[in-house]
Structure formats: structure tokens, C-alpha cells
Design a protein around this motif. Structure first.
Motif, PDB file in Angstrom:
ATOM      1  N   ASN A 117       0.820  -1.419  -0.029  1.00 33.89           N
ATOM      2  CA  ASN A 117      -0.054  -0.112   0.028  1.00 33.89           C
ATOM      3  C   ASN A 117       0.641   1.253   0.094  1.00 33.89           C
ATOM      4  O   ASN A 117       0.435   2.278  -0.404  1.00 33.89           O
ATOM      5  N   THR A 123      -0.787   3.981 -13.510  1.00 33.74           N
ATOM      6  CA  THR A 123      -0.827   3.024 -14.770  1.00 33.74           C
ATOM      7  C   THR A 123       0.389   3.714 -15.815  1.00 33.74           C
ATOM      8  O   THR A 123       0.520   3.025 -16.625  1.00 33.74           O
ATOM      9  N   GLN A 149       2.683  -9.899  -8.761  1.00 33.16           N
ATOM     10  CA  GLN A 149       1.253  -9.863  -8.818  1.00 33.16           C
ATOM     11  C   GLN A 149       0.820  -8.460  -8.871  1.00 33.16           C
ATOM     12  O   GLN A 149      -0.102  -7.941  -9.634  1.00 33.16           O
ATOM     13  N   PHE A 150       1.695  -7.653  -7.957  1.00 34.49           N
ATOM     14  CA  PHE A 150       1.563  -6.236  -7.487  1.00 34.49           C
ATOM     15  C   PHE A 150       1.739  -5.457  -8.861  1.00 34.49           C
ATOM     16  O   PHE A 150       1.043  -4.583  -9.477  1.00 34.49           O
ATOM     17  N   ARG A 152       1.688  -6.511 -12.074  1.00 37.83           N
ATOM     18  CA  ARG A 152       0.690  -6.569 -12.787  1.00 37.83           C
ATOM     19  C   ARG A 152      -0.453  -5.806 -12.649  1.00 37.83           C
ATOM     20  O   ARG A 152      -1.160  -5.386 -13.566  1.00 37.83           O
ATOM     21  N   SER A 153      -1.138  -5.924 -11.634  1.00 39.02           N
ATOM     22  CA  SER A 153      -2.088  -4.944 -11.105  1.00 39.02           C
ATOM     23  C   SER A 153      -2.067  -3.545 -11.161  1.00 39.02           C
ATOM     24  O   SER A 153      -3.130  -2.890 -11.730  1.00 39.02           O
ATOM     25  N   THR A 154      -0.896  -3.037 -11.231  1.00 35.79           N
ATOM     26  CA  THR A 154      -0.717  -1.642 -11.708  1.00 35.79           C
ATOM     27  C   THR A 154      -1.040  -1.274 -12.960  1.00 35.79           C
ATOM     28  O   THR A 154      -1.248  -0.132 -13.294  1.00 35.79           O
ATOM     29  N   LYS A 155      -0.957  -2.317 -13.737  1.00 34.25           N
ATOM     30  CA  LYS A 155      -1.055  -2.132 -15.350  1.00 34.25           C
ATOM     31  C   LYS A 155      -0.060  -0.946 -15.871  1.00 34.25           C
ATOM     32  O   LYS A 155      -0.038  -0.701 -17.026  1.00 34.25           O
ATOM     33  N   THR A 158       6.235  -2.350 -17.719  1.00 33.20           N
ATOM     34  CA  THR A 158       7.076  -3.002 -17.185  1.00 33.20           C
ATOM     35  C   THR A 158       8.231  -3.521 -18.171  1.00 33.20           C
ATOM     36  O   THR A 158       8.101  -4.049 -19.273  1.00 33.20           O
ATOM     37  N   GLU A 177       2.196 -17.644 -11.656  1.00 29.12           N
ATOM     38  CA  GLU A 177       1.982 -16.498 -11.056  1.00 29.12           C
ATOM     39  C   GLU A 177       3.069 -15.696 -10.289  1.00 29.12           C
ATOM     40  O   GLU A 177       3.287 -14.581  -9.732  1.00 29.12           O
TER      41      GLU A 177
END
Length: 520
Positions: A117, A123, A149-150, A152-155, A158, A177
């Protein structure tokens, strides 16, 4: 282009340091600067937030070099250390000290227990993945997996340094994953084989090789298990034509195949033989194929079986240079017997596809009858019938190598990056696109390879050249047809364009042309 293994990369680094009298830290600096230059050229000082995640090994050291140069050039950089162990590499520690002496904003140490967090990534930001690279030699713990995984979640875009973290160069992925999914990977000196395998290619959308100055003699003299075959590798194979050559100079190809409802496969293969440059082509088909072929392909000669709908006996009155067999053939009992009798009598070079492969998989004893350097062109399911099921892509390649070596064959594993297997060597094709995923393109490939052997290319050269031309045709036509609308017939028409592209000179930049006009 050679595809070096992990062990060969390490050996090349060591030899480079010895011969160029530089330290491993110097080589790391060189590599990091190349990554920085790549980014700097594209960003031109743009203040997009860049988040550099560094492991504590040499890949992390590379990341620290990149971050340091980005910082000194005024970029908006945040550096994180994935601090999950106390085993830091020497070059990491050196570059960790250097970056601390460069900026007051020291890298953030992630204890591998922290919540994400506190890490704010938008993005539109950039993530630089320098966590593991090729040096990963242990299972990934749950926190690092969650970090990936974090990402990926940000989009966010990379960028992986050398290899997406969590990916191995020499074995399959056990946990999908636990691997970084990179938008782009900058690979040092050589691409990695995993960039071209169906199960692992998805972890980087694009890749590029950066030259970091590895010892040229090492690069030239070291034999590799795999090579990437592009234009530079194909051009030396090309055989120019003499002015006074004639159709007899370029051989007589024979295509054997077809059955009721599948005469089109023979049409495609026969047309491709001629498009590839063979002097003559004869098609041997059931009687039902006579009129369609004579009408649709006037350049071909046609011989027919006694049966109207299937091949029941292969009785030849010609002396072909090479034979392509199997397209549209069917697997009727009489056809299988005819195929077996043909193999017992045949001494000519062979290219076998489709139902020819299916018959071989049903009666594996026939494999011993194949002439040395016969070319097999299976799609994945046909390959499985021949060599058995595999656990992963690496297992598949090992089984294919053993199979090819046992029977002295050339095996073309068709796919997004078609891989040709010969003895212990892998040849990865650099051309082609999803437009080839349509009916009949395999028949076209069979014809192209057959036509090249007909002209005097040896079996391996013909296979590599044929696979390249086949894929390049689809690449050249992509702009006009798109992926969905490309037909096998279009690919045949594009073979001529693929040949011309071999000798096409790179276009001069538009800006330079404008400048020259201004000077006038």
C-alpha cells in the motif's frame, strides 16, 4: 544469431573480463549504461515516474546502475531493494554504495514482509524489473510472488532487464503467478530460448538484444544448441541463378497426395513448389483430382491413381528430383499400404506432411524406411503422435531431438516461432505471424521446402530457407490482409515478395531526406 545458454553467458562474461582486462563491476556498468541509453533515447527527459525494483544479486546490480544514470540525468526515479536474503553479490554492494553517494533519496529497502500500500504506482508509470534475471536458483517466496502480482495489478509498463524475473532460461515455469509479465525485455548480447517457446514467450510481449561488448572471439567460436534464423542467416544460403539456366536446372518436384474433397491441398503444395523456384512440378493424385488440377494449375503436370477417390498404388513413370508426400492423402487402409510400398522402393529425398505423418505415427516401423535427411513438418498434434506426449516445451524439444537423431531426420515443429530440429541443434525461425493460423498454410510450407530441395539446396538449407520465406511472406502481406483475412493462396503469392525482401535496402530516414532538400 546464436542463442547462448545460461552457462555460456556466464563463461562469455568471464572470458570478456580476462581478455579486455576489466572487472565484473566494469562489465555491469557497461550493461547498465546500455539499458539507460535505450531508455534515455526514448524518453528524452520526460518526467514519467520510473520505479526500479532491484534484487540483491547481479541483476539487481544492473538495475542500480540504470537507476544511478537516470537520476544523474534528472529523471524522476524511485529505487526499491527486494531485500529477501542476506546473500548480496559483490557487484550489487559496490553499486549500492555508488547510488547512495549519488542521491539523498536512498533506495527503499523492502523487508519482504511489507504491505504494498505504501508503494504508489500509476498506470502511466514505468516499472523496471531487475529482481532476478538469469541468476534465479531458488524457489520464489510468497512475498516476492505477491510483488510480481502487484506489478501486474498496476498495469504500468514493465521493462525487464535481461529476463523477466521468475523465468528460468532452461526449464519450465512451475507457477505462472511467480513470474513478471514484461511489456519489454532488454536481453544482454543474446536472446533467450524461452522467448520463443509457447509456454514461456507470453512473459514478454517484446524483446530486444543489447550489445554489451562480450568478447567477439567467444561469440564467434562458441557453438550453441540453438540459433535464431533471420535474414542475416538466410542470405548466405541464397543460390543466384546463372543466365543460361533452364527449367531442367532447377529440378522436377513431385507432390503425392489428395483424396476426395482434399485435392486443394495438392493444388496449394504444387503451386508453392513453383513459387519457390522449382523448374517443374508433377502432382500424383486420385482420378478425381485430374480435372481440378489441370484447370486450376496449368503449370503442373498431373498423374493419376487407378482409383477415383484415393491413392491405392504409387506407380511412377517419371524420375523426380524430390518428392513431397502426404498433403490431403487420407489414411484409408489401401492408401496406407500404398504409402508403405512406396517407402520400400523409394530412394529420392522426401518431404512428408499431414497424413503422411499420421501414417508414420500409426506404423512407426516405417520410419526406418525413410531416406536420411527426410524432412517432416508436423503441427503440435502430429508431433505428439510421432514422439509421444511431453511434460513441457523443454521436454518436447528433448524428445524431438532424440527422435530426429535416431532416424536421421529433420523435424520442423510448426508454431508461432517454428523450430527446426536436426541432430542436437535447434533452429528458431524469426519470421511469421498469426495470419498463418489458417487452413492450407502447412501445405504451402511443404511445397516451398520441396521446391527448394528441387533446385539444389541441401535438405537442411531448404528447410530453414523455406520456413523463413513462408513466414516472411505472411509478414510482408500483413499490412494488406491483416491476421484474419490472410489465405494460404495469398501466402503463395507473397513468396515472390519474400524473395525480393532479401535484397531490399533499408529505407533512409525521412528527416535526412528533408534536410538534403533544404540544402539544395
Amino acid at each position: 544469431m546464436k542463442i547462448f545458454s545460461k552457462e555460456q553467458i556466464y563463461a562469455g562474461d568471464k572470458q570478456t573480463q580476462e581478455r579486455q582486462k576489466i572487472s565484473s563491476t566494469d562489465l555491469m556498468e557497461r550493461a547498465g549504461i546500455q539499458i539507460f541509453n535505450w531508455l534515455h533515447m526514448r524518453m528524452q527527459g520526460a518526467q514519467v515516474p520510473i520505479h526500479v525494483f532491484c534484487g540483491i544479486g547481479n541483476n539487481g546490480g544492473d538495475g542500480l546502475v540504470v537507476a544511478r544514470h537516470l537520476i544523474t540525468h534528472g529523471y524522476n526515479v524511485k529505487v526499491y531493494i527486494v531485500n529477501c536474503s542476506d546473500k548480496r553479490s559483490k557487484d550489487f554492494l559496490i553499486n549500492y554504495d555508488r547510488i547512495k553517494n549519488t542521491t539523498k533519496d536512498w533506495p527503499t529497502l523492502l523487508s519482504c514482509a511489507d504491505d504494498f500500500n505504501d508503494i504508489q504506482i500509476d498506470t502511466k508509470d514505468i516499472i523496471v524489473d531487475a529482481v532476478f534475471g538469469i541468476g534465479l536458483n531458488r524457489p520464489i517466496d510468497a512475498w516476492v510472488k505477491a510483488l510480481f502480482q502487484f506489478f501486474r495489478s498496476t498495469k504500468a509498463f514493465t521493462l525487464s532487464i535481461d529476463l523477466p524475473s521468475g523465468l528460468h532460461t532452461d526449464k519450465a515455469v512451475e507457477d505462472q503467478e511467480a513470474v513478471v509479465v514484461a511489456g519489454y525485455t532488454l536481453s544482454f548480447q543474446t536472446p533467450k530460448l524461452v522467448f520463443f517457446l509457447p509456454e514461456t514467450a507470453k512473459y514478454t510481449q517484446q524483446w530486444e538484444v543489447l550489445d554489451i561488448g562480450i568478447d567477439p572471439e567467444y561469440l564467434y567460436t562458441t557453438a550453441t544448441e540453438a540459433d535464431l534464423i533471420g535474414k542475416n542467416e538466410i542470405l548466405p544460403m541464397y543460390q543466384p541463378r546463372e543466365k543460361y539456366s533452364h527449367k531442367g536446372t532447377f529440378g522436377h518436384s513431385l507432390i503425392i497426395g489428395g483424396s476426395y474433397g482434399k485435392i486443394g491441398a495438392v493444388n496449394l503444395a504444387s503451386r508453392s513448389v513453383l513459387a519457390a523456384g522449382a523448374g517443374k512440378v508433377t502432382a500424383y493424385v486420385p482420378k478425381c483430382g485430374y480435372i481440378p488440377l489441370q484447370t486450376a494449375l496449368p503449370e503442373a503436370m498431373v498423374l493419376t491413381d487407378a482409383d477415383d477417390e484415393k491413392i491405392t498404388g504409387i506407380n511412377l513413370e517419371i524420375d523426380p528430383t524430390v518428392i513431397g508426400i502426404g498433403v490431403g492423402l487420407g489414411t484409408h487402409d489401401e492408401t496406407i499400404l500404398a504409402f508403405e510400398n512406396f517407402l520400400k522402393a523409394n530412394k529420392k529425398p522426401l518431404v512428408i506432411d499431414a497424413d503422411g505423418l499420421n501414417i508414420l505415427s500409426k506404423k512407426k516401423g516405417l520410419l526406418k524406411l525413410l531416406p536420411e535427411l527426410t524432412v517432416l513438418t508436423p503441427h503440435p498434434k502430429e508431433l505428439e503422435r510421432l514422439i509421444g506426449k511431453w511434460n513441457d516445451d523443454f521436454d518436447k524439444l528433448e524428445k524431438a531431438k532424440k527422435f530426429a537423431k535416431k532416424y536421421k531426420l529433420i523435424v520442423v515443429i510448426k508454431g508461432a516461432n517454428t523450430i527446426t530440429v536436426f541432430n542436437d541443434k535447434l533452429f528458431v525461425n524469426a519470421t511469421g505471424n498469426p495470419g498463418l493460423a489458417t487452413a492450407g498454410t502447412g501445405d504451402v510450407l511443404t511445397g516451398v521446402i520441396t521446391g527448394l530441395i528441387s533446385q539444389g539446396y541441401d535438405a537442411l538449407q531448404a528447410t530453414l530457407f523455406g520456413v523463413y520465406l513462408h513466414g516472411k511472406s505472411a509478414d510482408v502481406l500483413l499490412e494488406d490482409f491483416g491476421y484474419q483475412s490472410l489465405l494460404a493462396s495469398d501466402v503463395i503469392n507473397g513468396i515472390s515478395l519474400a524473395y525480393l525482401d532479401l535484397f531490399k535496402q533499408p529505407e533512409q530516414p525521412q528527416v535526412e531526406e528533408a534536410d538534403s532538400e533544404n540544402k539544395k
